[in-house]
Design an enzyme around this catalytic site. Structure first.
Site, PDB file in Angstrom:
ATOM      1  N   ILE A  12     -21.108 -45.720  50.052  1.00 35.13           N
ATOM      2  CA  ILE A  12     -19.679 -45.406  50.143  1.00 35.13           C
ATOM      3  C   ILE A  12     -19.376 -44.751  51.490  1.00 35.13           C
ATOM      4  CG2 ILE A  12     -17.738 -44.268  49.003  1.00 35.13           C
ATOM      5  CD1 ILE A  12     -19.356 -44.313  46.410  1.00 35.13           C
ATOM      6  N   ASP A  33     -26.660 -37.311  58.023  1.00 36.07           N
ATOM      7  CA  ASP A  33     -27.359 -38.034  56.951  1.00 36.07           C
ATOM      8  C   ASP A  33     -28.860 -37.828  57.118  1.00 36.07           C
ATOM      9  OD1 ASP A  33     -26.444 -40.766  55.058  1.00 36.07           O
ATOM     10  OD2 ASP A  33     -28.572 -40.308  55.378  1.00 36.07           O
ATOM     11  N   SER A  81     -28.128 -40.380  44.300  1.00 33.01           N
ATOM     12  CA  SER A  81     -27.041 -41.008  43.541  1.00 33.01           C
ATOM     13  C   SER A  81     -27.482 -41.903  42.380  1.00 33.01           C
ATOM     14  CB  SER A  81     -26.187 -41.848  44.503  1.00 33.01           C
ATOM     15  OG  SER A  81     -26.926 -42.985  44.943  1.00 33.01           O
ATOM     16  N   ASP A 121     -17.153 -39.810  37.884  1.00 34.35           N
ATOM     17  CA  ASP A 121     -16.632 -39.663  36.514  1.00 34.35           C
ATOM     18  C   ASP A 121     -17.744 -39.313  35.524  1.00 34.35           C
ATOM     19  OD1 ASP A 121     -17.940 -42.126  36.470  1.00 34.35           O
ATOM     20  OD2 ASP A 121     -16.231 -43.261  35.702  1.00 34.35           O
ATOM     21  N   TYR A 147     -28.885 -36.504  37.161  1.00 33.84           N
ATOM     22  CA  TYR A 147     -27.944 -36.835  38.246  1.00 33.84           C
ATOM     23  C   TYR A 147     -26.551 -36.290  37.938  1.00 33.84           C
ATOM     24  CZ  TYR A 147     -24.334 -39.511  40.644  1.00 33.84           C
ATOM     25  OH  TYR A 147     -23.196 -39.852  41.323  1.00 33.84           O
ATOM     26  N   ARG A 190     -28.346 -55.516  42.612  1.00 39.38           N
ATOM     27  CA  ARG A 190     -29.681 -55.892  42.105  1.00 39.38           C
ATOM     28  C   ARG A 190     -29.632 -57.299  41.522  1.00 39.38           C
ATOM     29  NH1 ARG A 190     -33.415 -53.945  37.024  1.00 39.38           N
ATOM     30  NH2 ARG A 190     -35.320 -54.908  37.845  1.00 39.38           N
TER      31      ARG A 190
HETATM   32  P1  NAD Z   1     -26.042 -43.695  48.308  1.00 35.01           P
HETATM   33  O1  NAD Z   1     -27.266 -43.304  47.562  1.00 35.01           O
HETATM   34  O2  NAD Z   1     -25.816 -45.110  48.660  1.00 35.01           O
HETATM   35  O3  NAD Z   1     -25.949 -42.860  49.664  1.00 35.01           O
HETATM   36  C1  NAD Z   1     -26.246 -41.493  49.737  1.00 35.01           C
HETATM   37  C2  NAD Z   1     -26.464 -41.115  51.199  1.00 35.01           C
HETATM   38  O4  NAD Z   1     -26.677 -39.691  51.270  1.00 35.01           O
HETATM   39  C3  NAD Z   1     -27.656 -41.792  51.851  1.00 35.01           C
HETATM   40  O5  NAD Z   1     -27.325 -42.269  53.140  1.00 35.01           O
HETATM   41  C4  NAD Z   1     -28.696 -40.676  51.941  1.00 35.01           C
HETATM   42  O6  NAD Z   1     -29.587 -40.822  53.037  1.00 35.01           O
HETATM   43  C5  NAD Z   1     -27.812 -39.458  52.094  1.00 35.01           C
HETATM   44  N1  NAD Z   1     -28.457 -38.208  51.633  1.00 35.01           N
HETATM   45  C6  NAD Z   1     -29.091 -38.008  50.440  1.00 35.01           C
HETATM   46  N2  NAD Z   1     -29.549 -36.732  50.381  1.00 35.01           N
HETATM   47  C7  NAD Z   1     -29.193 -36.149  51.555  1.00 35.01           C
HETATM   48  C8  NAD Z   1     -29.373 -34.850  52.091  1.00 35.01           C
HETATM   49  N3  NAD Z   1     -30.040 -33.896  51.409  1.00 35.01           N
HETATM   50  N4  NAD Z   1     -28.859 -34.552  53.304  1.00 35.01           N
HETATM   51  C9  NAD Z   1     -28.193 -35.518  54.012  1.00 35.01           C
HETATM   52  N5  NAD Z   1     -28.018 -36.761  53.568  1.00 35.01           N
HETATM   53  C10 NAD Z   1     -28.502 -37.075  52.347  1.00 35.01           C
HETATM   54  O7  NAD Z   1     -24.825 -43.120  47.428  1.00 35.01           O
HETATM   55  P2  NAD Z   1     -23.339 -43.670  47.248  1.00 35.01           P
HETATM   56  O8  NAD Z   1     -23.312 -44.608  46.124  1.00 35.01           O
HETATM   57  O9  NAD Z   1     -22.791 -44.049  48.572  1.00 35.01           O
HETATM   58  O10 NAD Z   1     -22.626 -42.330  46.749  1.00 35.01           O
HETATM   59  C11 NAD Z   1     -22.004 -41.441  47.679  1.00 35.01           C
HETATM   60  C12 NAD Z   1     -21.335 -40.303  46.917  1.00 35.01           C
HETATM   61  O11 NAD Z   1     -20.363 -40.859  46.028  1.00 35.01           O
HETATM   62  C13 NAD Z   1     -22.288 -39.494  46.049  1.00 35.01           C
HETATM   63  O12 NAD Z   1     -21.889 -38.140  46.131  1.00 35.01           O
HETATM   64  C14 NAD Z   1     -22.076 -40.021  44.640  1.00 35.01           C
HETATM   65  O13 NAD Z   1     -22.334 -39.055  43.669  1.00 35.01           O
HETATM   66  C15 NAD Z   1     -20.599 -40.373  44.709  1.00 35.01           C
HETATM   67  N6  NAD Z   1     -20.127 -41.453  43.790  1.00 35.01           N
HETATM   68  C16 NAD Z   1     -20.738 -42.670  43.784  1.00 35.01           C
HETATM   69  C17 NAD Z   1     -20.240 -43.686  42.965  1.00 35.01           C
HETATM   70  C18 NAD Z   1     -20.859 -45.070  42.959  1.00 35.01           C
HETATM   71  O14 NAD Z   1     -20.440 -45.906  42.160  1.00 35.01           O
HETATM   72  N7  NAD Z   1     -21.806 -45.377  43.821  1.00 35.01           N
HETATM   73  C19 NAD Z   1     -19.138 -43.431  42.139  1.00 35.01           C
HETATM   74  C20 NAD Z   1     -18.549 -42.156  42.166  1.00 35.01           C
HETATM   75  C21 NAD Z   1     -19.043 -41.176  43.009  1.00 35.01           C
HETATM   76  O1  TDX Z   2     -30.749 -53.611  36.414  1.00 32.95           O
HETATM   77  C1  TDX Z   2     -29.867 -52.967  35.833  1.00 32.95           C
HETATM   78  N1  TDX Z   2     -29.407 -53.416  34.628  1.00 32.95           N
HETATM   79  C2  TDX Z   2     -28.435 -52.789  33.926  1.00 32.95           C
HETATM   80  O2  TDX Z   2     -28.050 -53.239  32.836  1.00 32.95           O
HETATM   81  C3  TDX Z   2     -29.277 -51.763  36.394  1.00 32.95           C
HETATM   82  C4  TDX Z   2     -29.755 -51.229  37.723  1.00 32.95           C
HETATM   83  C5  TDX Z   2     -28.275 -51.140  35.678  1.00 32.95           C
HETATM   84  N2  TDX Z   2     -27.865 -51.622  34.481  1.00 32.95           N
HETATM   85  C6  TDX Z   2     -26.732 -50.967  33.781  1.00 32.95           C
HETATM   86  C7  TDX Z   2     -26.777 -49.474  33.638  1.00 32.95           C
HETATM   87  C8  TDX Z   2     -25.301 -49.104  33.657  1.00 32.95           C
HETATM   88  O3  TDX Z   2     -24.754 -49.286  32.348  1.00 32.95           O
HETATM   89  O4  TDX Z   2     -25.574 -51.242  34.578  1.00 32.95           O
HETATM   90  C9  TDX Z   2     -24.672 -50.141  34.577  1.00 32.95           C
HETATM   91  C10 TDX Z   2     -24.474 -49.641  36.005  1.00 32.95           C
HETATM   92  O5  TDX Z   2     -25.697 -49.074  36.429  1.00 32.95           O
HETATM   93  P1  TDX Z   2     -25.890 -48.344  37.864  1.00 32.95           P
HETATM   94  O6  TDX Z   2     -25.540 -49.299  38.935  1.00 32.95           O
HETATM   95  O7  TDX Z   2     -27.220 -47.695  37.888  1.00 32.95           O
HETATM   96  O8  TDX Z   2     -24.688 -47.280  37.849  1.00 32.95           O
HETATM   97  P2  TDX Z   2     -24.339 -46.029  36.890  1.00 32.95           P
HETATM   98  O9  TDX Z   2     -25.543 -45.473  36.237  1.00 32.95           O
HETATM   99  O10 TDX Z   2     -23.181 -46.443  36.029  1.00 32.95           O
HETATM  100  O11 TDX Z   2     -23.851 -44.964  38.016  1.00 32.95           O
HETATM  101  C11 TDX Z   2     -23.044 -45.402  39.130  1.00 32.95           C
HETATM  102  O12 TDX Z   2     -21.701 -45.044  38.959  1.00 32.95           O
HETATM  103  C12 TDX Z   2     -21.392 -43.673  39.007  1.00 32.95           C
HETATM  104  C13 TDX Z   2     -23.564 -44.816  40.440  1.00 32.95           C
HETATM  105  O13 TDX Z   2     -24.928 -45.188  40.621  1.00 32.95           O
HETATM  106  C14 TDX Z   2     -23.394 -43.327  40.474  1.00 32.95           C
HETATM  107  O14 TDX Z   2     -23.794 -42.809  41.732  1.00 32.95           O
HETATM  108  C15 TDX Z   2     -21.953 -42.992  40.244  1.00 32.95           C
HETATM  109  O15 TDX Z   2     -21.790 -41.604  40.136  1.00 32.95           O
END
Ligand code: NAD
Ligand code: TDX
Length: 331
Positions: A12, A33, A81, A121, A147, A190
């Site tokens: 993100i 980062d 994350s 959320d 987490y 994935r």
């Molecule tokens: P991501 O895992 O893709 O990226 C996380 C980044 O943070 C990476 O570049 C990593 O190197 C860096 N990082 C981790 N630990 C660190 C540290 N100690 N110091 C400096 N950098 C560090 O995660 P994302 O999916 O991009 O999520 C970003 C933010 O959004 C997170 O706070 C997550 O909780 C939040 N979020 C994610 C989702 C989602 O669906 N992915 C949804 C809602 C909120």
């Molecule tokens: O191979 C898979 N098969 C599968 O069924 C994987 C990797 C996941 N899943 C399921 C688990 C969850 O129900 O899919 C759904 C989504 O899984 P994730 O991508 O791991 O996301 P989730 O656990 O929902 O969390 C994500 O959304 C909220 C982000 O990873 C978090 O960082 C964010 O806070």
């Protein structure tokens, strides 16, 4: 405006860096980062000459303090994350998500800098599949995994620093994001990259868990809306009414990639697997006027599939190690 973006080499955060440079010519962007396994500097290659990149840990006060001192606003994305990883080893989640947020809050307090906290959320726990309710800013915190507990704790630190120390902070809790630059450990990329490799998609358990999908660019536009117009101390929920269960998503991916929609496998379920997330974003919509632009999930998913097909060199180096980790878990 000097903007410090933590976690800008992650999914993100990298999209946020690109959007900020495109939409805000006045912004001077610094990325902090650590480049963990989830960070990929290649996500910023095309803007490398337009930003300052600092490799460092948000939990290290000596790194954080001077960067915050030289910023007008801090947007804190950096975190561990992935829920599955937190079930195997919670310790980096405590350091990065809790101690990291604490150090940033102390620095913004010292230097009087505006702070926006990115959260999820998942802090609200889950909803029953047949429950008409959605999460609102008043829903009690009830996290399920290490987490989500670490994210919940970090949100509460922000609230306390606002109330006790007058820190100028806002919080956003967003639902599941999809789009380019997402690490291939996550559900959608994935399955896309598995299919590119001729491997059948893998659903945890029955696959009936529901996620509320939002395109990453809509999430990030909401974040800027909150920074520009949000009320200090407030929490805004970000979501785009995108509820789908995992079977529905996998079937759509299979169909868009030219396969039989039933060609997937069921694998071991996740411990404590949250059943359903659903966001009521009316505060963000009504108070701040934000609306999502990616309202057709199928279109957004097709664009995301095209991105992974076109950018194999970006994800290929991580594929074998990511799948080896899953194989060891029977997933
Ligand atoms: P991501 O895992 O893709 O990226 C996380 C980044 O943070 C990476 O570049 C990593 O190197 C860096 N990082 C981790 N630990 C660190 C540290 N100690 N110091 C400096 N950098 C560090 O995660 P994302 O999916 O991009 O999520 C970003 C933010 O959004 C997170 O706070 C997550 O909780 C939040 N979020 C994610 C989702 C989602 O669906 N992915 C949804 C809602 C909120
Ligand atoms: O191979 C898979 N098969 C599968 O069924 C994987 C990797 C996941 N899943 C399921 C688990 C969850 O129900 O899919 C759904 C989504 O899984 P994730 O991508 O791991 O996301 P989730 O656990 O929902 O969390 C994500 O959304 C909220 C982000 O990873 C978090 O960082 C964010 O806070």
């Amino acid at each position: 405006m000097k903007v410090l973006i933590t976690g800008g080499a992650g999914f993100i955060g990298a999209n946020f860096v690109h959007q900020t440079l495109a939409d805000r010519p006045d912004a001077q962007v610094t990325v902090l980062d650590k480049l963990t396994y989830a960070g990929n500097k290649a996500s910023l290659d095309d803007v490398a000459d337009k930003i300052t990149f600092v490799q460092g840990d948000v939990a290290d006060p000596d790194v954080v303090d001077p960067l915050v001192a030289d910023s007008d606003v801090v947007v804190h994305f950096a975190a561990e994350s992935h829920n599955d990883n937190s079930l195997n080893d919670p310790s980096p989640f405590i350091r990065s998500n809790l101690v990291g947020t604490f150090q940033l809050l102390e620095a913004v307090r010292r230097h009087g800098v505006r702070y926006h906290h990115i959260s999820t959320d998942e802090v609200y726990g889950d909803l029953a599949l047949d429950d008409p309710a959605k999460f609102t800013p008043g829903t009690p915190y009830n996290p399920s995994s290490p987490y989500s507990a670490s994210k919940a704790g970090s949100d509460l630190l922000v609230r306390a620093w606002v109330r006790s120390f007058g820190v100028a902070a806002t919080i956003s809790n967003c639902s599941n994001n999809y789009g380019p630059y997402q690490h291939i450990e996550k559900f959608i990329p994935r399955q896309i990259t598995n299919l590119i490799d001729g491997v059948r998609p893998k659903l945890y358990g029955a696959g009936l868990n529901v996620r509320d999908w939002i395109h990453v660019l809509d999430h990030n536009r909401a974040v800027w809306t909150i920074i520009d117009k949000g009320r200090i101390g407030q929490t805004y929920l970000i979501g785009a009414d995108g509820e789908l269960n995992n079977v529905q998503v996998v079937e759509m991916i299979l169909e868009l990639m030219g396969h039989d929609p039933h060609d997937y496998d069921h694998v071991n379920d996740r411990a404590g697997h949250d059943r359903r997330y659903a966001i009521d974003a009316s505060k963000l919509r009504d108070e701040l006027g934000w609306t999502p632009q990616y309202t057709d999930f199928r279109d957004g998913l097709a664009q995301t599939i095209a991105w992974y097909r076109d950018n194999e060199s970006w994800w290929r180096p991580q594929k074998a190690a990511t799948e080896a980790k899953y194989a060891a878990q029977g997933q």
